[in-house]
Design an enzyme around this catalytic site. Structure first.
Site, mmCIF file in Angstrom:
data_model
loop_
_atom_site.group_PDB
_atom_site.id
_atom_site.type_symbol
_atom_site.label_atom_id
_atom_site.label_comp_id
_atom_site.label_asym_id
_atom_site.label_seq_id
_atom_site.Cartn_x
_atom_site.Cartn_y
_atom_site.Cartn_z
ATOM 1 N N ASP A 53 -23.489 29.341 -12.117
ATOM 2 C CA ASP A 53 -22.456 29.109 -11.694
ATOM 3 C C ASP A 53 -21.613 30.075 -10.907
ATOM 4 O O ASP A 53 -20.485 30.442 -11.277
ATOM 5 C CB ASP A 53 -21.431 28.330 -12.985
ATOM 6 C CG ASP A 53 -22.067 27.378 -13.965
ATOM 7 O OD1 ASP A 53 -22.861 26.729 -13.359
ATOM 8 O OD2 ASP A 53 -21.817 27.733 -15.057
ATOM 9 N N GLU A 263 -19.518 17.334 -10.771
ATOM 10 C CA GLU A 263 -18.743 18.651 -11.270
ATOM 11 C C GLU A 263 -19.119 19.789 -10.319
ATOM 12 O O GLU A 263 -19.470 19.491 -9.092
ATOM 13 C CB GLU A 263 -19.520 19.016 -12.489
ATOM 14 C CG GLU A 263 -21.064 19.427 -12.321
ATOM 15 C CD GLU A 263 -21.956 19.699 -13.447
ATOM 16 O OE1 GLU A 263 -21.227 19.893 -14.512
ATOM 17 O OE2 GLU A 263 -23.153 20.271 -13.102
HETATM 18 O O1 FUB Z 1 -22.713 26.240 -16.975
HETATM 19 C C1 FUB Z 1 -22.256 25.061 -17.618
HETATM 20 C C2 FUB Z 1 -21.935 23.807 -16.860
HETATM 21 O O2 FUB Z 1 -23.138 23.888 -16.083
HETATM 22 C C3 FUB Z 1 -20.817 24.325 -15.668
HETATM 23 O O3 FUB Z 1 -19.689 24.253 -16.155
HETATM 24 C C4 FUB Z 1 -21.352 23.160 -14.826
HETATM 25 O O4 FUB Z 1 -20.915 23.110 -13.504
HETATM 26 C C5 FUB Z 1 -22.839 23.205 -14.718
HETATM 27 O O5 FUB Z 1 -23.399 24.186 -13.932
#
Ligand code: FUB
Length: 363
Positions: A53, A263
C-alpha cells in the site's frame, strides 16, 4: 491472465510430485518456483521487511514512501482480511527513483495509538505549515475501522497519534490530496473487509452485509470524499460520495466488478483535471476516472494496470523530476497474499489525457 490463482494451480501440481515433503515447506518452494517462470516488470524496493500500500510523496526534494508493514501474525486467512494484522508503520525515503531506499525505522506503533486495537492498514501522509501528518486506518476497540492522524516535524517521523480518530471517519484507505488552491481533501473507503458497505448515510450498521454482492443493479457503493479543515485533523462539512459515472452520465452499478470502486483510492491532478484512481478488488485492476472537481463526479476512463501477482494491488501516483511514477505492490518476494513488497514503475499520460496501460509482467 497471470494472477495468483494461476500460480496456485501450478503450485498444487508440483505439490503432488513431491508428496514426501512437509506440506508448508512444499507450498513455499512451489510458490518460489512459480515466480521463477515469470518476468516481473519491476523489482521489490525493500527486502528487509514486507511492505504494501505505498503512498509516495515528494517532500524537500526527496521521495518518501508511507506503506503498510506486512507481518505474519499467524492469523488464518478470511474474507474480513484478519490475516492483514499489521502493528506498526515504517517510513522509507529515496533521493531518486533508482536510488538506495532508506528505512527510517518505526514511525508509529499500535500501542501508541490510544483508540486503536489492531490492523494498521494503508496510510497516507501530507504536509502543511511545518507539520507532517500521517493518516491511517485501524480498528477501534469495538472492531470498527476508523481513520486516525498522527503528527511529526519530520517527514520520516516518529509520529505522535492524536488521542481520538477523526470525528465522522470510518472504513479504510485514506488518501489525502492538496489542490493547487491549498484546499485539502481526503478520499477514503474500501468494501468487504474495509467495512464501507456497512455505512449507510454515514451511520454504522453492525449487522449489515459483509460484502456489496447483493447490490448488482443499484449504483455501486462509492468511495467517500471530504474536505479537511485548515488544521488538517478535522473534517470540514459533510462526507460525500465520490460518484463514478460512465460516459453517458449513469452511475457505475454494483454488479460491474470491472469498473466499480473497491478500495485504495488516489487522486492526482494532471493538466487541470482530477484523476481519481482505485483498485477494482476482486477483478484485480487499477482503474481511473476523470472529473472537473476534486469531489467528482468522475467519469470512468479505463484500467491502467493489469492484475499483479497477489490478490490485488494498492497504488499511488506521484510526479518527480518531470516524470510520473506508479508505486504499487505485489507478492514477488513471498508468494503469500498477506506478505507483500512495494515496487515502482513509470506511468505515462498520453497526449489525449488517457493513461497508458501498465503490465506488471514483461514478455
Ligand atoms: O493492507 C491492507 C489492505 O489491503 C489495504 O487497506 C487495502 O487497500 C489492501 O491493499
Amino acid at each position: 491472465m497471470r494472477n495468483f490463482a494461476n500460480l496456485s494451480t501450478l503450485s498444487t501440481c508440483i505439490l503432488l510430485a513431491f508428496a514426501s515433503c512437509n506440506q508448508e515447506q512444499k507450498k513455499e518452494s512451489d510458490e518460489v518456483a512459480a515466480n521463477d517462470t515469470l518476468q516481473f516488470r519491476s523489482s521489490p524496493l525493500i527486502d528487509s521487511i514486507y511492505t504494501a500500500d505505498p503512498s509516495a510523496h515528494v517532500f524537500n526534494g526527496k521521495i518518501y514512501i508511507y506503506p503498510s508493514h506486512d507481518i505474519d501474525a499467524g492469523t488464518s486467512e478470511n474474507d474480513n482480511g484478519d490475516h492483514f494484522a499489521m502493528r506498526d508503520y515504517h517510513v522509507f525515503s529515496m533521493d531518486k527513483i533508482d536510488g538506495d531506499v532508506t528505512d527510517h525505522g518505526v514511525a508509529l506503533a499500535v500501542e501508541d495509538i490510544p483508540w486503536a486495537s489492531r490492523q494498521l492498514w494503508a496510510p497516507d501522509a501530507a504536509y502543511k505549515d511545518g507539520t507532517y501528518y500521517l493518516y491511517f486506518p485501524a480498528k477501534d476497540k469495538d472492531d470498527v475501522f476508523r481513520i486516525g492522524v498522527a503528527t511529526s516535524h519530520s517527514p520520516e517521523g516518529p509520529f505522535k497519534a492524536l488521542p481520538e480518530p477523526i470525528a465522522g471517519s470510518f472504513s479504510i484507505d485514506p488518501a489525502v490530496f492538496t489542490d493547487t488552491d491549498g484546499s485539502t481533501y481526503m478520499y477514503f473507503g474500501g468494501i468487504w473487509g474495509g467495512q464501507l458497505q456497512q455505512w449507510e448515510n454515514n451511520e454504522y450498521d453492525a449487522a449489515g452485509s459483509l460484502t456489496d454482492l447483493e447490490q448488482d443493479n443499484q449504483p455501486a457503493i462509492s468511495c467517500r470524499v471530504v474536505k479537511l479543515k485548515d488544521n488538517m485533523v478535522e473534517f470540514d462539512g459533510q462526507v460525500q460520495n465520490a460518484k463514478l459515472i460512465d460516459s453517458a452520465g449513469n452511475e457505475i452499478l454494483g454488479g460491474d466488478h470491472d469498473r466499480r470502486f473497491f478500495e485504495g483510492a488516489w487522486m492526482h491532478k494532471y493538466q487541470d483535471r482530477y484523476y481519481f484512481s482505485y483498485s477494482t478488488g476482486d477483478t484485480h485492476f487499477l482503474a481511473y476516472a476523470i472529473g472537473d472537481s476534486p469531489t467528482g463526479p468522475f467519469t470512468f476512463a479505463g484500467h491502467f494496470m493489469k492484475p499483479v501477482q497477489g490478490w490485488t494491488t494498492h497504488h499511488s501516483i506521484v510526479e518527480f523530476d518531470g516524470k510520473w511514477y506508479l508505486f504499487y505492490h505485489d507478492t514477488e518476494r513471498s508468494g503469500k497474499t498477506h506478505l507483500r513488497n512495494v515496487k515502482v514503475t513509470e506511468l505515462t499520460h498520453h497526449e489525449d489525457g488517457t493513461i497508458a496501460m501498465i503490465d506488471p509482467f514483461t514478455e
